[in-house]
Design an enzyme around this catalytic site. Sequence first.
Site, PDB file in Angstrom:
ATOM      1  CG  ASN A 102      33.026   3.354  -4.270  1.00  0.00           C
ATOM      2  OD1 ASN A 102      32.513   2.427  -4.886  1.00  0.00           O
ATOM      3  ND2 ASN A 102      32.396   4.474  -4.047  1.00  0.00           N
TER       4      ASN A 102
ATOM      5  CD  GLU B 209      21.722   3.624  -7.576  1.00  0.00           C
ATOM      6  OE1 GLU B 209      22.218   4.747  -7.378  1.00  0.00           O
ATOM      7  OE2 GLU B 209      20.508   3.395  -7.489  1.00  0.00           O
TER       8      GLU B 209
ATOM      9  CB  CYS C  29      29.008   7.514  -6.275  1.00  0.00           C
ATOM     10  SG  CYS C  29      28.064   7.026  -4.843  1.00  0.00           S
TER      11      CYS C  29
HETATM   12  P1  NAP Z   1      33.738  -0.106 -12.627  1.00  0.00           P
HETATM   13  O1  NAP Z   1      35.104  -0.183 -13.157  1.00  0.00           O
HETATM   14  O2  NAP Z   1      32.653   0.378 -13.512  1.00  0.00           O
HETATM   15  O3  NAP Z   1      33.404  -1.560 -12.052  1.00  0.00           O
HETATM   16  C1  NAP Z   1      32.221  -1.822 -11.363  1.00  0.00           C
HETATM   17  C2  NAP Z   1      31.900  -3.304 -11.478  1.00  0.00           C
HETATM   18  O4  NAP Z   1      31.567  -3.602 -12.832  1.00  0.00           O
HETATM   19  C3  NAP Z   1      33.056  -4.215 -11.113  1.00  0.00           C
HETATM   20  O5  NAP Z   1      32.558  -5.360 -10.443  1.00  0.00           O
HETATM   21  C4  NAP Z   1      33.603  -4.590 -12.475  1.00  0.00           C
HETATM   22  O6  NAP Z   1      34.311  -5.815 -12.486  1.00  0.00           O
HETATM   23  C5  NAP Z   1      32.333  -4.714 -13.278  1.00  0.00           C
HETATM   24  N1  NAP Z   1      32.487  -4.600 -14.714  1.00  0.00           N
HETATM   25  C6  NAP Z   1      33.316  -3.807 -15.404  1.00  0.00           C
HETATM   26  N2  NAP Z   1      33.115  -3.956 -16.720  1.00  0.00           N
HETATM   27  C7  NAP Z   1      32.137  -4.878 -16.868  1.00  0.00           C
HETATM   28  C8  NAP Z   1      31.472  -5.470 -17.979  1.00  0.00           C
HETATM   29  N3  NAP Z   1      31.784  -5.136 -19.230  1.00  0.00           N
HETATM   30  N4  NAP Z   1      30.506  -6.381 -17.749  1.00  0.00           N
HETATM   31  C9  NAP Z   1      30.156  -6.715 -16.491  1.00  0.00           C
HETATM   32  N5  NAP Z   1      30.766  -6.204 -15.400  1.00  0.00           N
HETATM   33  C10 NAP Z   1      31.733  -5.283 -15.584  1.00  0.00           C
HETATM   34  O7  NAP Z   1      33.675   0.833 -11.322  1.00  0.00           O
HETATM   35  P2  NAP Z   1      34.664   0.916 -10.094  1.00  0.00           P
HETATM   36  O8  NAP Z   1      35.935   1.528 -10.531  1.00  0.00           O
HETATM   37  O9  NAP Z   1      34.691  -0.374  -9.345  1.00  0.00           O
HETATM   38  O10 NAP Z   1      33.836   1.945  -9.177  1.00  0.00           O
HETATM   39  C11 NAP Z   1      33.903   3.307  -9.367  1.00  0.00           C
HETATM   40  C12 NAP Z   1      32.676   3.868 -10.054  1.00  0.00           C
HETATM   41  O11 NAP Z   1      31.504   3.452  -9.383  1.00  0.00           O
HETATM   42  C13 NAP Z   1      32.653   5.382 -10.003  1.00  0.00           C
HETATM   43  O12 NAP Z   1      32.261   5.895 -11.254  1.00  0.00           O
HETATM   44  C14 NAP Z   1      31.619   5.679  -8.944  1.00  0.00           C
HETATM   45  O13 NAP Z   1      31.028   6.946  -9.038  1.00  0.00           O
HETATM   46  C15 NAP Z   1      30.650   4.581  -9.171  1.00  0.00           C
HETATM   47  N6  NAP Z   1      29.814   4.374  -7.978  1.00  0.00           N
HETATM   48  C16 NAP Z   1      28.495   4.743  -8.014  1.00  0.00           C
HETATM   49  C17 NAP Z   1      27.706   4.602  -6.870  1.00  0.00           C
HETATM   50  C18 NAP Z   1      26.257   4.978  -6.867  1.00  0.00           C
HETATM   51  O14 NAP Z   1      25.551   4.468  -5.996  1.00  0.00           O
HETATM   52  N7  NAP Z   1      25.770   5.812  -7.756  1.00  0.00           N
HETATM   53  C19 NAP Z   1      28.270   4.093  -5.712  1.00  0.00           C
HETATM   54  C20 NAP Z   1      29.614   3.746  -5.719  1.00  0.00           C
HETATM   55  C21 NAP Z   1      30.376   3.878  -6.857  1.00  0.00           C
HETATM   56  P3  NAP Z   1      35.923  -5.808 -12.390  1.00  0.00           P
HETATM   57  O15 NAP Z   1      36.247  -5.232 -11.062  1.00  0.00           O
HETATM   58  O16 NAP Z   1      36.263  -7.243 -12.536  1.00  0.00           O
HETATM   59  O17 NAP Z   1      36.419  -4.961 -13.516  1.00  0.00           O
END
Ligand code: NAP
Length: 480
Positions: free
Chosen positions: A156, A252, A286
């Site tokens: 995002n 995060e 987020c």
């Molecule tokens: P996501 O599906 O959890 O993916 C995040 C990252 O993790 C991606 O690079 C993904 O790779 C990788 N990943 C997924 N499963 C993994 C595993 N088992 N082992 C290692 N890496 C893995 O999140 P998203 O859909 O990209 O982002 C949305 C989420 O991020 C929301 O929940 C949002 O609130 C949160 N977020 C939090 C913050 C904060 O600062 N608190 C900021 C922004 C976003 P792939 O893409 O290859 O699956």
Amino acid sequence: MTVILKGQKMLIGGKWIGRHEVIEVRDPQDNSLLDTVPAATKEDMLHCIEEAKEGAKIAAAMSVHERIKVINGAADYIEENQEKYALIISKEGSKTIREARKEAARCIQTLRISAEEARRINGETLSFDQMSGGENRVGYYYRFPIGIIAAITPFNDPLNLVAHKVGPAIATGNAIIVKPATVTPLSALLLAEAFSHAGLPPKVLSVITGHGREIGDVLVTHPAIRMISFTGGLEAGEEIVRKAGLKKISMELGSNSPVIVLEDADLKDAVESSVSGSFWAAGQNCLGVQRIYIQESIMEQFQKDFILRTEQYCVGDKQSLETDMGPLITEKEAIRVEKMVDEAIAKGAKLLTGGERNGAFYSPTVLTNVPDSSRIAKEEIFGPVVLLYPVEDLNDAIAKSNSVDYGLQAGIFTKNIDAAHQAIDQLDVGGIMINDSSDYRIDAMPFGGVKKSGLGREGIKFAIQEMTEPKVVCFKLSAR
Ligand code: NAP
């Protein structure tokens, strides 16, 4: 402007490497193919970690002034090519060009702050003689780099959230391996290009593209990785924590942030900020506002103004300057959001506006009367949907705000300083914005959540603490 990209390479150990197997990167707006990136294998990841072992030694040996020069050089490069960066963010992700320009500008700031903070990685002297037996001893502690950091990033904010890990990692003399989100890898590769251009020694930074579920395990379980800096969803975050073993962890994660609007608030301001906070980046944020608790006496007016403002939102072509909101990152995500809204409506929620899907686009949606039993009332929606709730008073608003598993940020609109202080004391969150929505942030503030919103803090200076360890030095002197 058209961007012509033909088969990007990933950066491993200072070399730009292609692979026969590729991942297609598509514009979520029309599903057009933007480019391809290599689909890294487990062997690639192992090789990347081996290279980073050398990178960690090189990084630790860089003087502070060299680190500052390189980080500022990368910021300069992005500044010179700012529109290209904004365009890539907006093409591969779901941000509008206006939102993407803001992210590119913030990324430059994030790097400049990292360069500044590199000067201030200090320890302090210790008075060992405060304990009996400590006489004739003098000493201090300083902070040293931890080695190799694994940075796993979401889609995002595909540039600035990567910079929030790379900037402090280089400032602290660590090596870093970035695994960007598979749907938005191009911005992270462009960030690596900026660092290469700025003269960062090879092997200090790698950006490896591939599916998290395939190459993630090798990275997060490897004993040479000393810290995992993860930004993403709760599910992946919890899985990584379970597997990581003995490492520093920074998580995060997501949220469903609350905003409280009391009857003495500036209503116009509260509506404007909350609408923007709800629909920024199509709600894929987020810090996005998901739940608004409004004092009963102003509920009717707030709701009317909120709907009016929401319905003025221009949804459409991300590249148009007129557009306020683009699509979700994929059609699958839009369908997920649609299902969560439909489930709430089936259980009795009232749809005030929106609720329409067209491919990956989902209209800005406002719900009220949402029953607690619906998923949307408790889980993170991560889409352009906001829930309005009437509340009796501040105590009621605080209790309801805290009634979820998340706690990243919150906002409260009031002119009453006592009410603001009560909210500061009693809301279970990592940050509270008074007279702003939960969505307000600057890159230099401590940023992170409590409960299931995460562990640790980012925000350069605070990431620097997480990315270094104190080493104590004690000199025993000859008795005087
Ligand atoms: P996501 O599906 O959890 O993916 C995040 C990252 O993790 C991606 O690079 C993904 O790779 C990788 N990943 C997924 N499963 C993994 C595993 N088992 N082992 C290692 N890496 C893995 O999140 P998203 O859909 O990209 O982002 C949305 C989420 O991020 C929301 O929940 C949002 O609130 C949160 N977020 C939090 C913050 C904060 O600062 N608190 C900021 C922004 C976003 P792939 O893409 O290859 O699956």
